[in-house]
Enzyme design. Structure first.
Site, PDB file in Angstrom:
ATOM      1  CE1 TYR A   1      66.302  23.608  27.041  1.00 41.57           C
ATOM      2  CE2 TYR A   1      65.771  21.818  28.944  1.00 41.57           C
ATOM      3  CZ  TYR A   1      66.066  23.382  28.417  1.00 41.57           C
ATOM      4  OH  TYR A   1      66.390  24.272  29.408  1.00 41.57           O
TER       5      TYR A   1
ATOM      6  CB  THR B   1      62.298  33.141  31.563  1.00 43.74           C
ATOM      7  OG1 THR B   1      62.477  31.951  30.878  1.00 43.74           O
ATOM      8  CG2 THR B   1      63.135  32.954  32.930  1.00 43.74           C
TER       9      THR B   1
ATOM     10  CB  SER C   1      72.863  22.253  33.020  1.00 40.40           C
ATOM     11  OG  SER C   1      72.456  20.881  32.796  1.00 40.40           O
TER      12      SER C   1
ATOM     13  CE  LYS D   1      69.715  23.902  28.653  1.00 42.00           C
ATOM     14  NZ  LYS D   1      70.510  24.883  28.691  1.00 42.00           N
TER      15      LYS D   1
ATOM     16  CG  ASP E   1      74.195  32.606  15.933  1.00 40.27           C
ATOM     17  OD1 ASP E   1      74.101  31.491  16.753  1.00 40.27           O
ATOM     18  OD2 ASP E   1      73.613  32.417  14.959  1.00 40.27           O
TER      19      ASP E   1
ATOM     20  CE  LYS F   1      88.708  25.098  20.212  1.00 39.96           C
ATOM     21  NZ  LYS F   1      88.713  24.297  19.068  1.00 39.96           N
TER      22      LYS F   1
HETATM   23  P1  NAD Z   1      65.033  33.130  27.203  1.00 41.58           P
HETATM   24  O1  NAD Z   1      64.447  32.556  26.078  1.00 41.58           O
HETATM   25  O2  NAD Z   1      64.308  34.168  27.975  1.00 41.58           O
HETATM   26  O3  NAD Z   1      66.436  33.829  27.230  1.00 41.58           O
HETATM   27  C1  NAD Z   1      67.338  33.185  26.046  1.00 41.58           C
HETATM   28  C2  NAD Z   1      68.334  34.112  25.589  1.00 41.58           C
HETATM   29  O4  NAD Z   1      69.256  33.326  24.734  1.00 41.58           O
HETATM   30  C3  NAD Z   1      67.595  34.924  24.580  1.00 41.58           C
HETATM   31  O5  NAD Z   1      68.194  36.152  24.940  1.00 41.58           O
HETATM   32  C4  NAD Z   1      68.107  34.627  23.192  1.00 41.58           C
HETATM   33  O6  NAD Z   1      68.209  35.686  22.179  1.00 41.58           O
HETATM   34  C5  NAD Z   1      69.307  34.020  23.606  1.00 41.58           C
HETATM   35  N1  NAD Z   1      69.923  33.085  22.501  1.00 41.58           N
HETATM   36  C6  NAD Z   1      69.115  32.328  21.879  1.00 41.58           C
HETATM   37  N2  NAD Z   1      69.955  31.457  20.903  1.00 41.58           N
HETATM   38  C7  NAD Z   1      71.091  32.239  20.934  1.00 41.58           C
HETATM   39  C8  NAD Z   1      72.199  31.943  19.895  1.00 41.58           C
HETATM   40  N3  NAD Z   1      72.242  31.154  19.094  1.00 41.58           N
HETATM   41  N4  NAD Z   1      73.173  32.812  20.381  1.00 41.58           N
HETATM   42  C9  NAD Z   1      73.211  33.873  21.303  1.00 41.58           C
HETATM   43  N5  NAD Z   1      72.110  33.878  22.179  1.00 41.58           N
HETATM   44  C10 NAD Z   1      71.010  33.191  21.806  1.00 41.58           C
HETATM   45  O7  NAD Z   1      65.345  31.815  28.276  1.00 41.58           O
HETATM   46  P2  NAD Z   1      65.873  31.719  29.625  1.00 41.58           P
HETATM   47  O8  NAD Z   1      64.523  30.847  30.518  1.00 41.58           O
HETATM   48  O9  NAD Z   1      66.330  32.885  30.137  1.00 41.58           O
HETATM   49  O10 NAD Z   1      66.773  30.436  29.306  1.00 41.58           O
HETATM   50  C11 NAD Z   1      68.011  30.868  29.687  1.00 41.58           C
HETATM   51  C12 NAD Z   1      68.974  29.341  29.850  1.00 41.58           C
HETATM   52  O11 NAD Z   1      68.433  28.732  30.780  1.00 41.58           O
HETATM   53  C13 NAD Z   1      68.815  28.487  28.579  1.00 41.58           C
HETATM   54  O12 NAD Z   1      70.054  27.734  28.265  1.00 41.58           O
HETATM   55  C14 NAD Z   1      67.706  27.441  29.141  1.00 41.58           C
HETATM   56  O13 NAD Z   1      67.946  26.354  28.568  1.00 41.58           O
HETATM   57  C15 NAD Z   1      67.899  27.381  30.671  1.00 41.58           C
HETATM   58  N6  NAD Z   1      67.121  26.999  31.566  1.00 41.58           N
HETATM   59  C16 NAD Z   1      65.871  27.870  31.330  1.00 41.58           C
HETATM   60  C17 NAD Z   1      64.710  27.318  32.238  1.00 41.58           C
HETATM   61  C18 NAD Z   1      63.299  27.947  32.427  1.00 41.58           C
HETATM   62  O14 NAD Z   1      62.466  27.333  32.979  1.00 41.58           O
HETATM   63  N7  NAD Z   1      63.232  29.077  32.074  1.00 41.58           N
HETATM   64  C19 NAD Z   1      65.019  26.040  33.424  1.00 41.58           C
HETATM   65  C20 NAD Z   1      66.284  25.400  33.256  1.00 41.58           C
HETATM   66  C21 NAD Z   1      67.234  25.894  32.207  1.00 41.58           C
END
Ligand code: NAD
Length: 248
Positions: A156, A191, A142, A160, A63, A124
């Protein structure tokens, strides 16, 4: 010779979406992949997909909002593999889209805790390990919301933007330790993060993309491999934008 042969690759949020695609791509390039995610995440599906691709992945419960847990997960990874070569700080959560005035302190704090402070904490301990072993690579997730405003998503967007600040600062501080730190800035990628948007909103997002489609997680994973590998050996403190041309 593959691009990440024998590299130990630590991926936060590796149980889903972009993290999972990055894990599969890293394994395909010869990396030893650690899926660091919440204990109740769908990490088993990532491990199964890695296995189906002929690779072995390792799950590390994590976490990112729990400092002791972050420290322990990175230490356990180093203990198991002897080193840490690449870290993708990708774990993140979305935010319900509401105006700035309707954003509660609790909601703002939640997204900052996971998406910004979580990245700081992971960096860190990763950086400390890189200094000890003489080098390493960080890639931070990001967003396009890290480069420009995102109406309805002030927490958000703040998180970012902050991730890019951490990226550039660490890049400058640790270049002399043979450490590179870069970021990825995707636009909307298909996703589970987008699961709460309704079909109408989805249509609008598709229409807003010059390519008239959402991005695919594999397309972000390719940019990750570029930044994680020696393909980008003189690239430091910057970001790759993956947005179909939205910011062109
Ligand atoms: P997702 O929801 O499919 O995956 C996110 C993952 O992070 C999950 O497996 C979840 O369990 C994990 N997670 C959440 N809180 C957590 C915590 N406290 N400790 C450890 N793990 C934790 O989402 P995604 O689309 O794969 O997003 C991944 C990253 O990409 C994120 O940082 C998101 O902001 C960024 N992002 C996503 C998009 C998009 O459109 N999907 C666009 C730009 C950036």
């Amino acid at each position: 010779m593959k691009k990440l042969d024998n590299k130990v690759v630590f991926i936060t949020g590796g149980a889903s979406g972009l993290g999972r695609a990055a894990a599969l791509a890293a394994a395909e390039e010869g990396g030893q992949v650690v899926i660091a995610d919440l204990p109740d995440s769908d990490y088993q599906a990532t491990l199964d997909q890695l296995k189906a691709a002929g690779a072995e992945g390792f799950f590390m419960p994590l976490d990112v909002t729990d400092t002791a847990n972050v420290q322990q997960a990175i230490a356990a990874t180093v203990e198991k593999f002897g080193r840490l070569d690449v870290a993708l700080n990708n774990a993140g959560i979305g935010e319900a889209s509401v105006s700035f005035l309707d954003t509660s302190e609790a909601s703002f704090q939640r997204v900052i805790n996971v998406n910004l402070i979580g990245v700081f904490t992971c960096m860190k301990y990763e950086l400390a390990q890189f200094v000890r072993q003489g080098g390493g690579v960080i890639v931070n997730m990001s967003s396009l919301a890290g480069l420009r405003g995102a109406p309805g998503l002030c927490g958000y967007a703040a998180a970012k933007h902050g991730v890019l600040g951490l990226t550039k600062t660490a890049a400058l501080e640790f270049a002399r330790h043979n450490v590179r730190v870069n970021a990825l800035c995707p636009y909307y990628i298909d996703t589970p993060l987008l699961k709460h948007i309704n079909p109408n909103q989805r249509q609008l997002l598709v229409a807003s993309s010059p390519m008239k489609r959402l991005g695919r997680a594999e397309e972000v994973a390719k940019a990750f491999i570029h930044l994680a590998s020696d393909d980008s050996s003189y690239t430091n403190g910057t970001q790759i934008v993956i947005d179909s041309g939205v910011t062109a």
